[in-house]
Design an enzyme around this catalytic site. Structure first.
Site, PDB file in Angstrom:
ATOM      1  N   TRP A   1      84.215  86.123  32.657  1.00 34.88           N
ATOM      2  CA  TRP A   1      84.953  85.164  31.818  1.00 34.88           C
ATOM      3  C   TRP A   1      84.290  83.790  31.785  1.00 34.88           C
ATOM      4  O   TRP A   1      84.262  83.128  30.753  1.00 34.88           O
ATOM      5  CB  TRP A   1      86.418  85.061  32.263  1.00 34.88           C
ATOM      6  CG  TRP A   1      87.206  86.170  31.653  1.00 34.88           C
ATOM      7  CD1 TRP A   1      87.610  87.329  32.248  1.00 34.88           C
ATOM      8  CD2 TRP A   1      87.639  86.258  30.277  1.00 34.88           C
ATOM      9  NE1 TRP A   1      88.258  88.135  31.342  1.00 34.88           N
ATOM     10  CE2 TRP A   1      88.291  87.499  30.122  1.00 34.88           C
ATOM     11  CE3 TRP A   1      87.523  85.424  29.166  1.00 34.88           C
ATOM     12  CZ2 TRP A   1      88.847  87.912  28.902  1.00 34.88           C
ATOM     13  CZ3 TRP A   1      88.067  85.835  27.953  1.00 34.88           C
ATOM     14  CH2 TRP A   1      88.717  87.066  27.829  1.00 34.88           C
TER      15      TRP A   1
ATOM     16  N   TRP B   1      91.309  72.840  25.365  1.00 32.77           N
ATOM     17  CA  TRP B   1      91.869  74.168  25.096  1.00 32.77           C
ATOM     18  C   TRP B   1      93.157  74.035  24.302  1.00 32.77           C
ATOM     19  O   TRP B   1      93.904  73.066  24.459  1.00 32.77           O
ATOM     20  CB  TRP B   1      92.183  74.903  26.407  1.00 32.77           C
ATOM     21  CG  TRP B   1      90.980  75.183  27.253  1.00 32.77           C
ATOM     22  CD1 TRP B   1      90.745  74.689  28.503  1.00 32.77           C
ATOM     23  CD2 TRP B   1      89.854  75.999  26.927  1.00 32.77           C
ATOM     24  NE1 TRP B   1      89.542  75.152  28.976  1.00 32.77           N
ATOM     25  CE2 TRP B   1      88.972  75.962  28.026  1.00 32.77           C
ATOM     26  CE3 TRP B   1      89.487  76.753  25.812  1.00 32.77           C
ATOM     27  CZ2 TRP B   1      87.766  76.637  28.053  1.00 32.77           C
ATOM     28  CZ3 TRP B   1      88.287  77.439  25.845  1.00 32.77           C
ATOM     29  CH2 TRP B   1      87.439  77.378  26.948  1.00 32.77           C
TER      30      TRP B   1
ATOM     31  N   TRP C   1      89.688  80.441  29.065  1.00 32.36           N
ATOM     32  CA  TRP C   1      89.212  81.701  29.661  1.00 32.36           C
ATOM     33  C   TRP C   1      90.116  82.152  30.794  1.00 32.36           C
ATOM     34  O   TRP C   1      90.193  83.334  31.103  1.00 32.36           O
ATOM     35  CB  TRP C   1      87.754  81.578  30.135  1.00 32.36           C
ATOM     36  CG  TRP C   1      87.499  80.540  31.203  1.00 32.36           C
ATOM     37  CD1 TRP C   1      87.115  79.251  31.017  1.00 32.36           C
ATOM     38  CD2 TRP C   1      87.602  80.716  32.627  1.00 32.36           C
ATOM     39  NE1 TRP C   1      86.974  78.610  32.224  1.00 32.36           N
ATOM     40  CE2 TRP C   1      87.263  79.486  33.229  1.00 32.36           C
ATOM     41  CE3 TRP C   1      87.939  81.778  33.449  1.00 32.36           C
ATOM     42  CZ2 TRP C   1      87.260  79.283  34.613  1.00 32.36           C
ATOM     43  CZ3 TRP C   1      87.936  81.586  34.830  1.00 32.36           C
ATOM     44  CH2 TRP C   1      87.607  80.355  35.399  1.00 32.36           C
TER      45      TRP C   1
ATOM     46  N   TRP D   1      74.011  92.732  38.336  1.00 35.25           N
ATOM     47  CA  TRP D   1      75.015  91.749  37.884  1.00 35.25           C
ATOM     48  C   TRP D   1      76.241  91.795  38.788  1.00 35.25           C
ATOM     49  O   TRP D   1      76.870  90.775  39.075  1.00 35.25           O
ATOM     50  CB  TRP D   1      75.409  92.007  36.423  1.00 35.25           C
ATOM     51  CG  TRP D   1      74.448  91.408  35.444  1.00 35.25           C
ATOM     52  CD1 TRP D   1      73.454  92.052  34.770  1.00 35.25           C
ATOM     53  CD2 TRP D   1      74.369  90.020  35.041  1.00 35.25           C
ATOM     54  NE1 TRP D   1      72.769  91.163  33.969  1.00 35.25           N
ATOM     55  CE2 TRP D   1      73.314  89.916  34.112  1.00 35.25           C
ATOM     56  CE3 TRP D   1      75.086  88.870  35.374  1.00 35.25           C
ATOM     57  CZ2 TRP D   1      72.962  88.701  33.512  1.00 35.25           C
ATOM     58  CZ3 TRP D   1      74.730  87.662  34.776  1.00 35.25           C
ATOM     59  CH2 TRP D   1      73.687  87.582  33.861  1.00 35.25           C
TER      60      TRP D   1
ATOM     61  N   GLU E   1      72.228  96.236  35.900  1.00 32.18           N
ATOM     62  CA  GLU E   1      73.698  96.082  35.761  1.00 32.18           C
ATOM     63  C   GLU E   1      74.353  96.110  37.134  1.00 32.18           C
ATOM     64  O   GLU E   1      75.273  95.340  37.410  1.00 32.18           O
ATOM     65  CB  GLU E   1      74.276  97.169  34.853  1.00 32.18           C
ATOM     66  CG  GLU E   1      73.797  97.080  33.401  1.00 32.18           C
ATOM     67  CD  GLU E   1      73.918  95.687  32.805  1.00 32.18           C
ATOM     68  OE1 GLU E   1      74.970  95.049  32.962  1.00 32.18           O
ATOM     69  OE2 GLU E   1      72.946  95.212  32.192  1.00 32.18           O
TER      70      GLU E   1
ATOM     71  N   ASN F   1      81.832  97.140  27.701  1.00 35.39           N
ATOM     72  CA  ASN F   1      81.298  95.807  28.022  1.00 35.39           C
ATOM     73  C   ASN F   1      80.974  94.970  26.784  1.00 35.39           C
ATOM     74  O   ASN F   1      81.296  93.783  26.728  1.00 35.39           O
ATOM     75  CB  ASN F   1      80.040  95.948  28.888  1.00 35.39           C
ATOM     76  CG  ASN F   1      79.458  94.598  29.254  1.00 35.39           C
ATOM     77  OD1 ASN F   1      80.119  93.795  29.897  1.00 35.39           O
ATOM     78  ND2 ASN F   1      78.236  94.330  28.821  1.00 35.39           N
TER      79      ASN F   1
HETATM   80  P1  FAD Z   1      77.661 100.499  33.346  1.00 38.11           P
HETATM   81  O1  FAD Z   1      76.967  99.926  32.170  1.00 38.11           O
HETATM   82  O2  FAD Z   1      77.523 101.938  33.567  1.00 38.11           O
HETATM   83  O3  FAD Z   1      77.144  99.676  34.606  1.00 38.11           O
HETATM   84  C1  FAD Z   1      77.130 100.218  35.933  1.00 38.11           C
HETATM   85  C2  FAD Z   1      77.890  99.312  36.873  1.00 38.11           C
HETATM   86  O4  FAD Z   1      77.274  98.021  36.942  1.00 38.11           O
HETATM   87  C3  FAD Z   1      79.312  99.050  36.451  1.00 38.11           C
HETATM   88  O5  FAD Z   1      80.168 100.098  36.857  1.00 38.11           O
HETATM   89  C4  FAD Z   1      79.618  97.734  37.150  1.00 38.11           C
HETATM   90  O6  FAD Z   1      79.983  97.930  38.497  1.00 38.11           O
HETATM   91  C5  FAD Z   1      78.277  97.023  37.111  1.00 38.11           C
HETATM   92  N1  FAD Z   1      78.223  96.120  35.953  1.00 38.11           N
HETATM   93  C6  FAD Z   1      77.843  96.412  34.686  1.00 38.11           C
HETATM   94  N2  FAD Z   1      77.884  95.299  33.911  1.00 38.11           N
HETATM   95  C7  FAD Z   1      78.306  94.301  34.711  1.00 38.11           C
HETATM   96  C8  FAD Z   1      78.536  92.909  34.507  1.00 38.11           C
HETATM   97  N3  FAD Z   1      78.331  92.308  33.315  1.00 38.11           N
HETATM   98  N4  FAD Z   1      78.981  92.167  35.542  1.00 38.11           N
HETATM   99  C9  FAD Z   1      79.189  92.728  36.756  1.00 38.11           C
HETATM  100  N5  FAD Z   1      78.976  94.037  37.010  1.00 38.11           N
HETATM  101  C10 FAD Z   1      78.536  94.812  36.006  1.00 38.11           C
HETATM  102  N6  FAD Z   1      83.404  94.546  35.557  1.00 38.11           N
HETATM  103  C11 FAD Z   1      84.177  94.991  36.557  1.00 38.11           C
HETATM  104  O7  FAD Z   1      83.772  95.885  37.305  1.00 38.11           O
HETATM  105  N7  FAD Z   1      85.412  94.435  36.776  1.00 38.11           N
HETATM  106  C12 FAD Z   1      85.914  93.426  35.995  1.00 38.11           C
HETATM  107  O8  FAD Z   1      87.029  92.946  36.252  1.00 38.11           O
HETATM  108  C13 FAD Z   1      85.114  92.987  34.898  1.00 38.11           C
HETATM  109  N8  FAD Z   1      85.580  92.028  34.046  1.00 38.11           N
HETATM  110  C14 FAD Z   1      84.784  91.611  33.004  1.00 38.11           C
HETATM  111  C15 FAD Z   1      85.260  90.600  32.144  1.00 38.11           C
HETATM  112  C16 FAD Z   1      84.485  90.154  31.083  1.00 38.11           C
HETATM  113  C17 FAD Z   1      85.011  89.066  30.161  1.00 38.11           C
HETATM  114  C18 FAD Z   1      83.210  90.717  30.869  1.00 38.11           C
HETATM  115  C19 FAD Z   1      82.355  90.251  29.721  1.00 38.11           C
HETATM  116  C20 FAD Z   1      82.727  91.700  31.713  1.00 38.11           C
HETATM  117  C21 FAD Z   1      83.490  92.153  32.798  1.00 38.11           C
HETATM  118  N9  FAD Z   1      83.026  93.164  33.673  1.00 38.11           N
HETATM  119  C22 FAD Z   1      83.827  93.582  34.718  1.00 38.11           C
HETATM  120  C23 FAD Z   1      81.651  93.679  33.573  1.00 38.11           C
HETATM  121  C24 FAD Z   1      81.440  94.932  32.722  1.00 38.11           C
HETATM  122  O9  FAD Z   1      82.062  94.816  31.489  1.00 38.11           O
HETATM  123  C25 FAD Z   1      81.925  96.208  33.401  1.00 38.11           C
HETATM  124  O10 FAD Z   1      81.449  96.273  34.724  1.00 38.11           O
HETATM  125  C26 FAD Z   1      81.423  97.446  32.658  1.00 38.11           C
HETATM  126  O11 FAD Z   1      81.900  97.431  31.337  1.00 38.11           O
HETATM  127  C27 FAD Z   1      81.880  98.678  33.365  1.00 38.11           C
HETATM  128  O12 FAD Z   1      81.544  99.823  32.650  1.00 38.11           O
HETATM  129  P2  FAD Z   1      80.527 100.888  33.225  1.00 38.11           P
HETATM  130  O13 FAD Z   1      80.901 101.249  34.620  1.00 38.11           O
HETATM  131  O14 FAD Z   1      80.435 101.991  32.251  1.00 38.11           O
HETATM  132  O15 FAD Z   1      79.196 100.043  33.257  1.00 38.11           O
END
Ligand code: FAD
Length: 482
Positions: A387, A311, A364, A283, A280, A346
Site C-alpha cells: 500500500w 486525502w 492508503w 519482495w 517475488e 497482484n
Molecule cells: P506469485 O507471483 O506466485 O509470487 C510468489 C510469492 O512471492 C507470493 O506468494 C508472495 O509471498 C511473494 N510476493 C509476490 N509479490 C509480492 C509483493 N509485491 N510483495 C511481497 N511479496 C510478494 N502479499 C501478501 O502475501 N499479503 C498481503 O497482504 C499483500 N498485500 C498487498 C497489497 C497491495 C496493495 C499490493 C500491491 C500487493 C500486496 N501483496 C500482498 C503482494 C502480492 O500481490 C501478493 O503476494 C501476490 O499477489 C500473491 O499471489 P501469488 O502467491 O500467486 O504470487
C-alpha cells in the site's frame, strides 16, 4: 503433578508455521528427546489493530484443522488455547512440568515485543526458551547495506540478499514424535468460531483454496512442474492462472520459502522465469526487512512529507470501491474477486489500489485495512509495503506521477476481457474494444449487450481524466512542501 522421573516435556508453540516439514522449532523439540506438547494460542489482545481479519480467520480454522490431523497421525494432540500466551504457557508449564519452550520467529512489531518479553519471563522462571527462523530465506538483520543500515530500495537489497545458487538444507517431516501423555485441556476449534456464519460470506473460499500443508505442497508441485513456464509474462495476466497462489500458504507457514526455493532448484527451473519468481520471493523478504527496521510502516507514511497530503473523506466512493461498483470494470472485477475468493491478482491489486488512492484520493490506510480484513494472505509486512508503494509514500515507491490508468491497464493485461467478463458477467456481451470502458459505448451498442448503465452496471463514479489531474496537483503540492 508432573512425575520428576519422567523426562520433562518440551512445548512447541505453533504460530505462523503450521507445518511439520522443514519446521526448525519442531525438529529442535524432537531432537531433545523429550515428550512433545504441541500448542496453538489464539492471541487477539496483543495484536491490537492488527488482530487477524475475517478472511484470515477462515484460513486459520482450516489450517489448524489440517495441522491437528497431521500431528495426530504422529501421535500428538494439538492443544488449542485462547488468551495471553504468557499466562497460557505458564499454565501449561505448571501442569506438565515442561522445562523448554520452542517457536519459530515472527516479525510483526507487536509479536516481537510480546515474544521478547516472554523470553525474559521464561528464562527468569528457569525455563529454556528458544526461537528459530522458519519463515524467511534471510532474516532482516542479516542483510545490511554497505553503510551498515537497512536497505530502502529493493534492487540493491535483493542483490545483497540473494544468491541464486544458494542451497538450503531442508528438515524432513518427523515420522513419529514422542508425545506428552498427560491429560491437557484444549479448546474446541469450532468454539473459536473462526469460520463465518450468518452470513457465511466465505462459502466460496473452499472451492478455490485447500489450506494446510498438503494443499500448499500440491500447489507448489503443480507450479514448479508447469506453472513456472512463462511466469515472467503470464504473472501479469489476471485472466490466466499465471502465478503460484502460494501467498496464504506462505503467510501461515504451511510451506517455507526455503522449500519453495529448493523445489524450484530441484525442478531445474532456470532462466528469466525462475529469476523473476525468486525476485517475488525477494519482495516478500524485503517487506519483512522494511517492517523490522521501520516498525511503524503499517501505520505511518514512510516519507514524512505525505503527512500533509490532502486525502479526501469520501465514504460513498469507498463503499463503491469495496463492493466492486465503481463503474470501472477492471477495478470492480478485482474487488469482486477479493470478496468472493479472499485473494486478488497482484496486477489488479496495483490497479484497484491506485484507483482508490489516486483517483478517489482516499488514504492508503483505508485500503490497507480493507485488504487486511478480506485477504486470506493478509500479511502485515507485505500489505503495508504494497500500500505504501501504491500510495507513493513508501520506501521504494511508485513515483507520484505514475497513476495507473485502469482502462489502458485493462486493455494491456486483459485484452480479451476474460478477467472482467468472469467477475462482471453483466458486461459479458460487450466486444473487447469496449469491455474496459463501457461508458464510451453508444446507446445502440449498450442495448445490443443488454446493458443499462446506472442500472445493470454503474456509471463510472469519477471521471478518470479529471481525477488524474486532481491527483497530480495534490501530489505536486506535497512534493513542493517537502
Ligand atoms: P506469485 O507471483 O506466485 O509470487 C510468489 C510469492 O512471492 C507470493 O506468494 C508472495 O509471498 C511473494 N510476493 C509476490 N509479490 C509480492 C509483493 N509485491 N510483495 C511481497 N511479496 C510478494 N502479499 C501478501 O502475501 N499479503 C498481503 O497482504 C499483500 N498485500 C498487498 C497489497 C497491495 C496493495 C499490493 C500491491 C500487493 C500486496 N501483496 C500482498 C503482494 C502480492 O500481490 C501478493 O503476494 C501476490 O499477489 C500473491 O499471489 P501469488 O502467491 O500467486 O504470487
Amino acid at each position: 503433578m508432573p512425575n520428576p522421573k519422567v523426562s520433562r516435556p518440551v512445548i512447541v508453540w505453533f504460530r505462523q508455521d503450521l507445518r511439520l516439514a522443514d519446521n526448525p522449532a519442531l525438529s529442535a523439540a524432537i531432537a531433545t528427546g523429550k515428550p512433545v506438547i504441541a500448542a496453538y494460542i489464539l492471541d487477539d489482545a496483543n495484536a491490537g489493530e492488527w488482530t487477524m481479519g475475517g478472511a484470515s480467520r477462515w484460513w486459520l480454522h482450516h489450517s489448524l484443522a489440517a495441522l491437528g490431523e497431521s500431528l495426530a497421525a504422529c501421535g500428538v494432540r494439538l492443544t488449542l488455547r485462547e488468551g495471553d500466551p504468557e499466562r497460557i504457557l505458564r499454565d501449561l508449564i505448571d501442569k506438565t512440568g515442561a522445562d523448554t519452550v520452542v517457536w519459530n520467529r515472527l516479525y510483526e512489531p507487536w509479536a516481537r515485543e510480546r515474544d521478547g518479553a516472554l523470553k525474559t519471563c521464561l528464562s527468569e522462571m528457569g525455563i529454556q526458551a528458544r526461537s528459530y527462523n522458519g519463515a524467511l530465506l534471510r532474516e532482516p538483520w542479516t542483510v545490511e547495506s554497505k553503510s551498515g543500515g537497512p536497505y530502502k530500495v529493493f534492487t540493491p537489497y535483493w542483490r545483497a540478499a540473494s544468491d541464486k545458487d544458494a542451497d538450503f538444507e531442508l528438515l524432513d517431516p518427523p515420522a513419529s514424535i514422542t508425545t506428552y501423555v498427560g491429560e491437557l485441556t484444549s479448546d474446541s476449534l469450532d468454539d473459536w468460531k473462526l469460520n463465518p456464519s450468518d452470513p457465511d460470506w466465505a462459502a466460496g473460499f473452499g472451492e478455490v483454496w485447500s489450506p494446510g500443508e498438503a494443499g500448499a505442497a500440491d500447489r507448489l508441485a503443480v507450479f514448479v512442474k508447469g506453472g513456472i513456464r512463462g511466469y515472467s509474462e503470464r504473472r501479469d495476466i489476471p485472466g490466466e492462472p499465471g502465478t503460484s497462489r502460494l501467498s496464504p500458504h506462505l503467510h501461515y507457514g504451511e510451506v517455507s520459502p526455503r522449500q519453495v526455493w529448493m523445489a524450484l532448484k530441484n525442478a531445474c527451473a532456470e532462466g528469466v522465469d525462475a529469476d523473476k519468481f525468486r525476485a517475488e520471493l525477494g519482495w516478500r523478504e524485503f517487506a519483512h526487512h522494511l517492517l523490522h527496521y521501520f516498525p511503524s510502516l503499517p501505520e505511518e507514511n514512510f516519507q514524512e512529507k505525505f503527512d500533509r497530503f490532502p486525502w479526501r473523506d469520501d465514504e460513498a466512493g469507498f463503499q463503491a470501491w469495496t463492493r466492486g461498483r465503481t463503474g470501472i470494470p477492471i477495478v470492480d472485477a478485482g474487488m469482486r474477486e477479493l470478496w468472493a475468493t479472499g485473494w486478488m491478482h497482484n496486477r489488479v491489486r496495483m490497479i484497484a489500489g491506485s484507483f482508490l488512492v489516486k483517483n478517489l484520493l482516499i488514504s492508503w490506510r483505508r485500503g490497507e485495512t480493507w485488504f487486511w480484513d478480506t485477504l486470506v494472505d493478509a500479511d502485515l509486512a507485505n500489505n503495508a509495503a504494497g500500500w505504501q508503494w501504491i500510495g507513493g509514500s513508501g520506501a521504494d515507491a511508485a513515483p507520484y506521477f505514475r497513476i495507473f490508468n485502469p482502462v489502458s491497464q485493462g486493455e494491456r493485461f486483459d485484452p480479451d476481457g476474460r478477467y472482467v467478463r468472469h467477475w462482471c458477467p453483466e458486461l459479458d456481451a460487450l466486444p473487447n474494444a469496449l469491455i474496459h470502458k463501457p461508458w464510451t459505448a453508444s446507446r445502440l451498442e449498450l442495448e445490443y449487450a443488454g446493458i443499462r448503465l446506472g442500472e445493470t452496471y454503474p456509471e463510472p463514479i469519477v471521471d478518470l481524466g479529471e481525477t488524474r489531474k486532481r491527483a497530480l496537483a495534490a501530489f505536486a503540492q506535497t512534493k513542493d512542501a517537502a
